[in-house]
Design a protein around this motif. Structure first.
Motif, mmCIF file in Angstrom:
data_model
loop_
_atom_site.group_PDB
_atom_site.id
_atom_site.type_symbol
_atom_site.label_atom_id
_atom_site.label_comp_id
_atom_site.label_asym_id
_atom_site.label_seq_id
_atom_site.Cartn_x
_atom_site.Cartn_y
_atom_site.Cartn_z
ATOM 1 N N VAL A 1 -11.585 35.033 -46.265
ATOM 2 C CA VAL A 1 -12.665 35.756 -46.930
ATOM 3 C C VAL A 1 -12.375 37.249 -46.844
ATOM 4 O O VAL A 1 -12.156 37.781 -45.747
ATOM 5 C CB VAL A 1 -14.032 35.442 -46.277
ATOM 6 N N ASP A 2 -12.383 37.917 -47.986
ATOM 7 C CA ASP A 2 -12.034 39.330 -48.043
ATOM 8 C C ASP A 2 -13.272 40.197 -48.250
ATOM 9 O O ASP A 2 -14.055 39.972 -49.182
ATOM 10 C CB ASP A 2 -11.037 39.578 -49.182
ATOM 11 N N PHE A 3 -13.465 41.192 -47.368
ATOM 12 C CA PHE A 3 -14.588 42.113 -47.452
ATOM 13 C C PHE A 3 -14.124 43.468 -47.974
ATOM 14 O O PHE A 3 -12.943 43.835 -47.865
ATOM 15 C CB PHE A 3 -15.251 42.293 -46.083
ATOM 16 N N SER A 4 -15.068 44.229 -48.489
ATOM 17 C CA SER A 4 -14.784 45.579 -48.966
ATOM 18 C C SER A 4 -14.574 46.521 -47.780
ATOM 19 O O SER A 4 -14.896 46.197 -46.633
ATOM 20 C CB SER A 4 -15.921 46.087 -49.853
ATOM 21 N N SER A 5 -14.047 47.722 -48.056
ATOM 22 C CA SER A 5 -13.699 48.674 -47.001
ATOM 23 C C SER A 5 -14.906 49.126 -46.190
ATOM 24 O O SER A 5 -14.758 49.596 -45.048
ATOM 25 C CB SER A 5 -13.001 49.891 -47.604
ATOM 26 N N GLU A 6 -16.122 48.985 -46.736
ATOM 27 C CA GLU A 6 -17.326 49.382 -45.995
ATOM 28 C C GLU A 6 -17.527 48.552 -44.727
ATOM 29 O O GLU A 6 -18.337 48.914 -43.872
ATOM 30 C CB GLU A 6 -18.559 49.273 -46.891
ATOM 31 N N TYR A 7 -16.790 47.466 -44.614
ATOM 32 C CA TYR A 7 -16.850 46.627 -43.408
ATOM 33 C C TYR A 7 -16.567 47.467 -42.164
ATOM 34 O O TYR A 7 -17.170 47.266 -41.107
ATOM 35 C CB TYR A 7 -15.836 45.488 -43.529
ATOM 36 N N TYR A 8 -15.637 48.434 -42.299
ATOM 37 C CA TYR A 8 -15.250 49.249 -41.154
ATOM 38 C C TYR A 8 -16.339 50.244 -40.755
ATOM 39 O O TYR A 8 -16.242 50.884 -39.700
ATOM 40 C CB TYR A 8 -13.956 49.994 -41.453
ATOM 41 N N ASP A 9 -17.357 50.414 -41.570
ATOM 42 C CA ASP A 9 -18.451 51.324 -41.245
ATOM 43 C C ASP A 9 -19.548 50.643 -40.420
ATOM 44 O O ASP A 9 -20.490 51.307 -39.965
ATOM 45 C CB ASP A 9 -19.073 51.889 -42.529
ATOM 46 N N LEU A 10 -19.442 49.340 -40.228
ATOM 47 C CA LEU A 10 -20.458 48.595 -39.498
ATOM 48 C C LEU A 10 -20.440 48.944 -38.016
ATOM 49 O O LEU A 10 -19.375 49.218 -37.443
ATOM 50 C CB LEU A 10 -20.246 47.086 -39.668
ATOM 51 N N THR A 11 -21.601 48.913 -37.402
ATOM 52 C CA THR A 11 -21.659 49.061 -35.951
ATOM 53 C C THR A 11 -21.156 47.776 -35.312
ATOM 54 O O THR A 11 -20.970 46.750 -35.977
ATOM 55 C CB THR A 11 -23.100 49.320 -35.480
ATOM 56 N N ASN A 12 -20.937 47.838 -34.003
ATOM 57 C CA ASN A 12 -20.443 46.655 -33.290
ATOM 58 C C ASN A 12 -21.361 45.460 -33.495
ATOM 59 O O ASN A 12 -20.907 44.342 -33.767
ATOM 60 C CB ASN A 12 -20.319 47.001 -31.805
ATOM 61 N N THR A 13 -22.660 45.676 -33.366
ATOM 62 C CA THR A 13 -23.627 44.586 -33.522
ATOM 63 C C THR A 13 -23.654 44.070 -34.950
ATOM 64 O O THR A 13 -23.683 42.856 -35.182
ATOM 65 C CB THR A 13 -25.031 45.063 -33.117
ATOM 66 N N GLU A 14 -23.643 44.970 -35.919
ATOM 67 C CA GLU A 14 -23.662 44.551 -37.323
ATOM 68 C C GLU A 14 -22.435 43.721 -37.666
ATOM 69 O O GLU A 14 -22.519 42.741 -38.410
ATOM 70 C CB GLU A 14 -23.730 45.778 -38.229
ATOM 71 N N GLU A 15 -21.293 44.107 -37.100
ATOM 72 C CA GLU A 15 -20.062 43.376 -37.415
ATOM 73 C C GLU A 15 -20.094 41.953 -36.877
ATOM 74 O O GLU A 15 -19.740 41.010 -37.579
ATOM 75 C CB GLU A 15 -18.837 44.102 -36.854
ATOM 76 N N VAL A 16 -20.505 41.784 -35.617
ATOM 77 C CA VAL A 16 -20.496 40.437 -35.058
ATOM 78 C C VAL A 16 -21.490 39.537 -35.789
ATOM 79 O O VAL A 16 -21.230 38.353 -36.024
ATOM 80 C CB VAL A 16 -20.778 40.443 -33.551
ATOM 81 N N LEU A 17 -22.624 40.095 -36.173
ATOM 82 C CA LEU A 17 -23.605 39.282 -36.886
ATOM 83 C C LEU A 17 -23.086 38.891 -38.265
ATOM 84 O O LEU A 17 -23.293 37.756 -38.718
ATOM 85 C CB LEU A 17 -24.928 40.038 -37.002
ATOM 86 N N LEU A 18 -22.394 39.806 -38.943
ATOM 87 C CA LEU A 18 -21.814 39.470 -40.245
ATOM 88 C C LEU A 18 -20.707 38.451 -40.085
ATOM 89 O O LEU A 18 -20.628 37.479 -40.841
ATOM 90 C CB LEU A 18 -21.275 40.734 -40.923
ATOM 91 N N ARG A 19 -19.836 38.662 -39.112
ATOM 92 C CA ARG A 19 -18.762 37.696 -38.854
ATOM 93 C C ARG A 19 -19.342 36.302 -38.616
ATOM 94 O O ARG A 19 -18.915 35.318 -39.204
ATOM 95 C CB ARG A 19 -17.975 38.115 -37.608
ATOM 96 N N ALA A 20 -20.311 36.252 -37.708
ATOM 97 C CA ALA A 20 -20.895 34.965 -37.339
ATOM 98 C C ALA A 20 -21.598 34.310 -38.520
ATOM 99 O O ALA A 20 -21.453 33.106 -38.760
ATOM 100 C CB ALA A 20 -21.862 35.145 -36.179
ATOM 101 N N ALA A 21 -22.366 35.091 -39.274
ATOM 102 C CA ALA A 21 -23.107 34.541 -40.412
ATOM 103 C C ALA A 21 -22.152 33.981 -41.462
ATOM 104 O O ALA A 21 -22.358 32.880 -41.992
ATOM 105 C CB ALA A 21 -24.003 35.611 -41.023
ATOM 106 N N ALA A 22 -21.093 34.733 -41.771
ATOM 107 C CA ALA A 22 -20.142 34.283 -42.787
ATOM 108 C C ALA A 22 -19.384 33.036 -42.332
ATOM 109 O O ALA A 22 -19.279 32.049 -43.070
ATOM 110 C CB ALA A 22 -19.168 35.416 -43.110
ATOM 111 N N VAL A 23 -18.871 33.088 -41.105
ATOM 112 C CA VAL A 23 -18.076 31.960 -40.612
ATOM 113 C C VAL A 23 -18.928 30.698 -40.501
ATOM 114 O O VAL A 23 -18.544 29.622 -40.981
ATOM 115 C CB VAL A 23 -17.446 32.311 -39.249
#
Length: 345
Positions: free
Chosen positions: A96-118
């Protein structure tokens, strides 16, 4: 005649009822769980959805749309301007490919997005693992190493307990070989909440059992962790009574099972040199009627496959951990540690 007609009607009703149940079961099989984020943005929440499409691409399109359009009362894990740009299907993995804005996420936002998508996408037939890329480049961890494919079990405590921050861990878990006398290490990469202590994550994964078919579990699946306490490099694990029972259809010896727990904790957690085990609040003083629990155990490499020795080390082994609470202390005193402020539940 009336009696026969009544029996006929009853038979027809039964057939219709069974058909309805069958149809309901079939519909439930097509039901997906979509993962969103609570309004406080601290944990995942679930919502049911039944795709209209029956094709892989059609289902993927619907799931992506659902992730972007959360129901009332919850938020999408796709926060900010992050977008799913596409996906690539492999033999059993999905990229699954995300846009470059993925790198702007905070630590918490990233794990929640990772977990939700997976956790959402692994429900699609044929998808076993999900690999994340950003602008076509594979995601890497803080050490610059590629993040491997993930499944739903890769995320610990992202839904029930919520998270403050997100950590990666490589667990050294020890399970029994089929003969039940030696242990074999199984490495497992997980992502867990900083709200949890790593030793608890290790024991929970032991209870979940091995992933390799050639290995046997060492703890019954109904075993519960009542408490975990760490002090001066000694980890005390408080188990329910079920820990004293060998898993069903397992030949694992008491010594191998005990050192599977000890070795897994000591090998994974750098700050722990010894492990004490308390079963049923200290009411049980012998592990599976063979091993005295009134002692502190340390890493025992002699029980590991390929160590050159299949015999257990004695309690007087040089690797036996020092008892931080004094020689000869009984379990009743150890159990009282649960009341201290450093206790972890």
């Amino acid at each position: 005649m009336k009696k026969g007609w009544s029996l006929f009607l009853i038979l027809v009703c039964c057939i219709l009822a069974l058909a309805g149940c069958s149809q309901q079961e079939e519909e439930n099989e097509d039901e997906y769980t979509i993962y969103y984020v609570n309004m406080e943005e601290t944990k995942l929440v679930e919502s049911s959805y039944v795709p209209v499409s029956e094709t892989f691409d059609g289902i993927m399109e619907e799931l992506q749309q659902q992730l972007q359009e959360p129901p009332a009362g919850v938020s999408s894990a796709l926060t900010g301007d992050v977008k799913i740009q596409g996906y690539q299907r492999g033999i059993d993995a999905l990229r699954v490919d995300f846009s470059s804005e993925y790198y702007d996420l905070t630590n918490t936002e990233e794990v929640l997005l990772r977990a939700a998508a997976v956790k959402t996408f692994v429900q699609v037939p044929g998808v076993i693992k999900v690999m994340i890329t950003v602008e076509g480049e594979q995601l890497t961890d803080l050490d610059g190493q590629p993040v491997p494919g993930m499944d739903g079990d890769s995320f610990i405590d992202t839904r029930e307990g919520g998270i403050n921050s997100y950590q990666d861990a490589s667990l050294s878990l020890y399970f029994a070989r089929k003969d039940g006398q030696e242990l074999k290490r199984e490495m497992r990469s997980i992502h867990y909440s900083s709200n949890m202590i790593l030793s608890r994550v290790v024991v929970e994964q032991l209870i979940a059992g091995p992933q390799g078919r050639e290995l046997s579990p060492v703890l019954a699946e109904n075993t519960e962790i009542e408490n975990i306490h760490i002090q001066d490099g000694i980890c005390t694990v408080y188990f329910s009574e079920a820990a004293n029972q060998a898993p069903a259809e397992s030949q694992v010896s008491a010594e191998a099972a005990l050192y599977a727990i000890v070795n897994s904790i000591c090998d994974t957690c750098d700050d722990i040199q010894g492990v004490r085990i308390v079963v049923d609040s200290g009411a049980i003083d012998t592990f599976r009627d063979q091993v005295d629990l009134d002692q502190t155990f340390a890493m025992n490499r002699a029980v590991i496959q390929g160590s050159g020795s299949s015999e257990m080390e004695s309690n007087a082994s040089p690797e036996t951990a020092p008892d931080s609470e004094g020689e000869g202390q009984g379990l009743s005193e150890s159990a009282q540690e649960v009341q201290e402020t450093q206790s972890q539940s």
